[in-house]
Design a protein around this motif. Structure first.
Motif, PDB file in Angstrom:
ATOM      1  N   VAL A  70      -3.108  -9.775   4.907  1.00 17.15           N
ATOM      2  CA  VAL A  70      -3.289  -8.380   5.268  1.00 17.15           C
ATOM      3  C   VAL A  70      -1.663  -7.786   5.193  1.00 17.15           C
ATOM      4  O   VAL A  70      -0.573  -8.558   5.272  1.00 17.15           O
ATOM      5  N   SER A 123       1.111  -1.161  -0.245  1.00 19.12           N
ATOM      6  CA  SER A 123      -0.030  -0.056   0.029  1.00 19.12           C
ATOM      7  C   SER A 123       0.809   1.290  -0.150  1.00 19.12           C
ATOM      8  O   SER A 123       0.435   2.246  -0.520  1.00 19.12           O
ATOM      9  N   THR A 167      -8.565 -11.715  12.054  1.00 17.96           N
ATOM     10  CA  THR A 167      -7.167 -11.310  11.988  1.00 17.96           C
ATOM     11  C   THR A 167      -6.824 -11.220  13.359  1.00 17.96           C
ATOM     12  O   THR A 167      -7.007 -11.970  14.652  1.00 17.96           O
ATOM     13  N   SER A 192       1.173  -6.243   6.787  1.00 14.40           N
ATOM     14  CA  SER A 192       1.637  -5.781   8.312  1.00 14.40           C
ATOM     15  C   SER A 192       2.437  -4.757   8.300  1.00 14.40           C
ATOM     16  O   SER A 192       2.919  -4.470   9.674  1.00 14.40           O
ATOM     17  N   LYS A 229      -6.151  -5.153  11.205  1.00 17.27           N
ATOM     18  CA  LYS A 229      -6.502  -5.009   9.937  1.00 17.27           C
ATOM     19  C   LYS A 229      -7.752  -5.767   9.409  1.00 17.27           C
ATOM     20  O   LYS A 229      -8.019  -6.726   9.631  1.00 17.27           O
ATOM     21  N   ARG A 230      -8.801  -4.866   8.798  1.00 11.86           N
ATOM     22  CA  ARG A 230      -9.943  -5.603   8.546  1.00 11.86           C
ATOM     23  C   ARG A 230     -10.178  -5.900   6.969  1.00 11.86           C
ATOM     24  O   ARG A 230     -11.016  -6.220   6.445  1.00 11.86           O
ATOM     25  N   GLU A 253      -0.555  -3.143  15.545  1.00 11.26           N
ATOM     26  CA  GLU A 253      -0.656  -1.995  14.663  1.00 11.26           C
ATOM     27  C   GLU A 253      -0.379  -2.739  13.391  1.00 11.26           C
ATOM     28  O   GLU A 253      -0.408  -2.090  12.278  1.00 11.26           O
ATOM     29  N   GLN A 265       0.043   1.378   8.621  1.00  9.95           N
ATOM     30  CA  GLN A 265      -0.750   1.590   9.661  1.00  9.95           C
ATOM     31  C   GLN A 265      -1.934   2.873   9.517  1.00  9.95           C
ATOM     32  O   GLN A 265      -1.831   3.900  10.369  1.00  9.95           O
ATOM     33  N   TRP A 266      -2.630   2.712   8.494  1.00  7.09           N
ATOM     34  CA  TRP A 266      -3.562   3.670   8.174  1.00  7.09           C
ATOM     35  C   TRP A 266      -4.429   4.096   9.345  1.00  7.09           C
ATOM     36  O   TRP A 266      -4.894   5.235   9.528  1.00  7.09           O
ATOM     37  N   GLY A 267      -4.740   2.986  10.267  1.00  9.55           N
ATOM     38  CA  GLY A 267      -5.799   3.297  11.526  1.00  9.55           C
ATOM     39  C   GLY A 267      -5.145   4.265  12.506  1.00  9.55           C
ATOM     40  O   GLY A 267      -5.805   4.923  13.462  1.00  9.55           O
ATOM     41  N   ASN A 279      -1.052  -5.853  12.437  1.00  7.01           N
ATOM     42  CA  ASN A 279      -2.056  -6.986  11.977  1.00  7.01           C
ATOM     43  C   ASN A 279      -3.432  -6.604  12.475  1.00  7.01           C
ATOM     44  O   ASN A 279      -4.109  -7.522  12.025  1.00  7.01           O
ATOM     45  N   ARG A 310      -4.863  -7.191   1.428  1.00 10.33           N
ATOM     46  CA  ARG A 310      -4.292  -6.660   0.565  1.00 10.33           C
ATOM     47  C   ARG A 310      -4.954  -6.378  -0.780  1.00 10.33           C
ATOM     48  O   ARG A 310      -4.485  -5.494  -1.458  1.00 10.33           O
TER      49      ARG A 310
END
Length: 528
Positions: free
Chosen positions: A486, A94, A360, A488, A348-349, A344, A491-493, A346, A352
């Motif tokens: 995903v 990403s 997860t 790893s 992820k919802r 941070e 860290q967009w969140g 993994n 890729r």
């Protein structure tokens, strides 16, 4: 190696693998039964690599389930992904980046990258040795947050086990004023060196704390305060805009994620406080685990086993969290460090491919033993649904208190046994005898058991062993990211809350009433 473009994921029938795990979970027997039916269980479920031994035998995993997990790892093309990682190909899709923190330990990376790493390492070693020899600075204040704090803080605690000549090292991480106040309390500014650590040099907390420490230094030293401040960053221009001279900036690179950065110049404070030789051993320990992960087949690969046990507990048995309990006070930050490393990476919802992922990363939590036994272990033993536990223990006593150490390890080993065996109701009734309230009390005092755990022991808490341990979990995260499909390494969140916080702070300072929901607007009004 697959020629699939790095922004696409080769098709893998993960559903079939997960269905097989669910099928095996449906016929799973108790851990205690597995010990009776698998006479070679210890041989098959205990692995050693260097100073580290991992005992997976108290997990609720049969030999058949282990084989299915290894088949899943192969089917999800772990070998190919692992090769891409070490070859420096783009695995952070990403952000279109390679992931090369292993190069900081001397594994992987191009010739040019290794030259850059070696040049920075020599610069740091020379600087750290000079500071230690000159004796002017006796205190280091390390200013950073997240990966710029958790790794160095964990390592500093652990280095104390074998430190012979350490400088005072303090940390300022939180934007709460108490953090910076505690960091400088009782220190002499003339003997204090501040190191501002930020990859982007745009992190609000770090810049505020950096300014606060600079003001503290300036009040005592005037114009000479600048001589007491360094920066570690991937944004040299940002550090200079902040006021750090170019000659006092130490670089690292955008291919080093923050939570993987302790191996880089981010560890400058550690090298000054404990010496470059100690830090070099730390790097060597990680390098040995890198080589093990890179070279060993999946069935004999410790990070792969640790990761796949976690996949089994999460995706087959349905556990929502994972406890990590270090029975070593000098590893007391290990659980917090892993919270960032794993959640941070993994947490992820989305896969890729931009699709919805299944289950997860679980919640990672914990505290040092034996403290936790007097708090949340009640829930681990009798709560619902419970959680798998990674126990981490050190075999050598580093504190010259052998009786304390024996008691510490006895508690660690007893807890893993108690979680597995429990205490059946018939035994409770036998102990209670003929009481009027036995039918009410016996179920309350029953321990269901069959609660899974892994016990990881280190021969000693040396810098080498610590590097070995941290790298083990780094590679675990990578393996699980491949299985769950995903990324790893982004860290967009983390970003949305930071953006909104900047907006709200500006509105609070300017007295503006922005467009917010009623609850947030009411909270902001409390500050007027």
């Amino acid at each position: 190696m697959s020629q699939t473009p790095h922004n696409q994921t080769p098709y893998v029938d993960r559903d079939a693998h997960f269905a097989k795990l669910e099928e095996l979970a449906g016929v799973a027997v108790s851990i205690e039964t597995l010990f009776k039916t698998e006479p070679n269980r210890i041989d098959n479920f205990v692995m050693r690599e260097g100073p580290l031994r991992a005992d997976f035998s108290k997990q609720q995993i049969s030999a058949a389930a282990r084989d299915a997990l290894l088949s899943m790892a192969a089917g999800c093309q772990l070998d190919e992904w692992r090769a891409k990682l070490f070859a420096g190909e783009t695995v952070n899709t990403s952000e279109d980046r390679a992931v090369l923190h292993m190069a900081l330990r001397g594994v992987g990376g191009t010739h040019d990258i290794q030259k850059d790493v070696e040049a920075m390492r020599k610069k740091i070693v020379k600087f750290a040795n000079r500071i230690r020899k000159d004796g002017v600075f006796k205190n280091i204040v390390h200013i950073g947050i997240g990966g710029s704090d958790l790794g160095p803080r964990l390592v500093a605690d652990a280095f104390e086990a074998s430190a012979e000549q350490a400088l005072t090292l303090r940390f300022a991480e939180n934007v709460d004023g108490a953090s910076v106040n505690d960091a400088v309390k009782g220190l002499d500014p003339k003997e204090t060196l501040a190191i501002v650590v930020s990859k982007s040099f745009g992190t609000q907390e770090t810049k505020m704390n950096g300014n606060a420490v600079r003001a503290w230094l300036t009040e005592a030293l005037g114009d000479k305060a600048g001589d007491h401040m360094l920066a570690v960053t991937a944004n040299r221009d940002g550090a200079q805009e902040f006021g750090i001279p170019a000659s006092q900036i130490f670089d690292f690179w955008d291919w080093v994620g923050g939570r993987y950065s302790v191996w880089s110049a981010v560890g400058l404070s550690l090298q000054i406080a404990y010496g470059p030789k100690v830090f070099a051993e730390f790097l060597k320990g990680a390098k040995r685990m890198d080589e093990h992960f890179r070279d060993q087949p999946l069935a004999e690969n410790l990070p792969v086993m640790l990761a796949m046990v976690g996949v089994w507990n999460r995706n087959a048995l349905g556990f929502t969290s994972q406890a990590v309990i270090p029975y070593a006070r000098r590893l007391r930050k290990f659980s917090a460090f892993l919270q960032q490393l794993e959640m941070e990476s993994n947490g992820k919802r989305i896969t890729r491919d931009g699709k919805e992922a299944g289950l997860t990363c679980p919640i990672i939590w914990g505290d040092e033993g034996t403290n936790g036994q007097h708090a949340f272990f009640q829930w681990l033993h009798q709560g619902t649904p419970g959680a798998p536990v990674d126990f981490v223990a050190v075999l050598k006593d580093h504190e010259d208190r052998a009786d304390h150490h024996r008691a510490l390890l006895a508690n660690c080993f007893a807890q893993s046994e108690a979680l597995m065996l429990g205490k059946p109701e018939w035994k409770v009734r036998e102990d209670l005898g003929e009481r009027d309230d036995v039918d009410t009390l016996a179920p309350q005092k029953t321990f269901p058991g069959n609660r899974p755990s892994t016990t990881i022991t280190l021969d000693e808490l040396s810098p080498f062993a610590l590097g070995h341990l941290i790298a083990l979990y780094e590679h675990k995260v990578f393996v699980q990211g491949v299985i769950w499909n995903v990324n790893s390494f982004d860290q967009w969140g983390v970003e949305l809350g930071k953006v909104l916080a900047t907006t709200i702070l500006s509105e609070i300072e300017n007295g503006d009433a922005g467009d917010h929901d009623a609850s947030t607007a009411a909270l902001m009004a409390l500050l007027k």
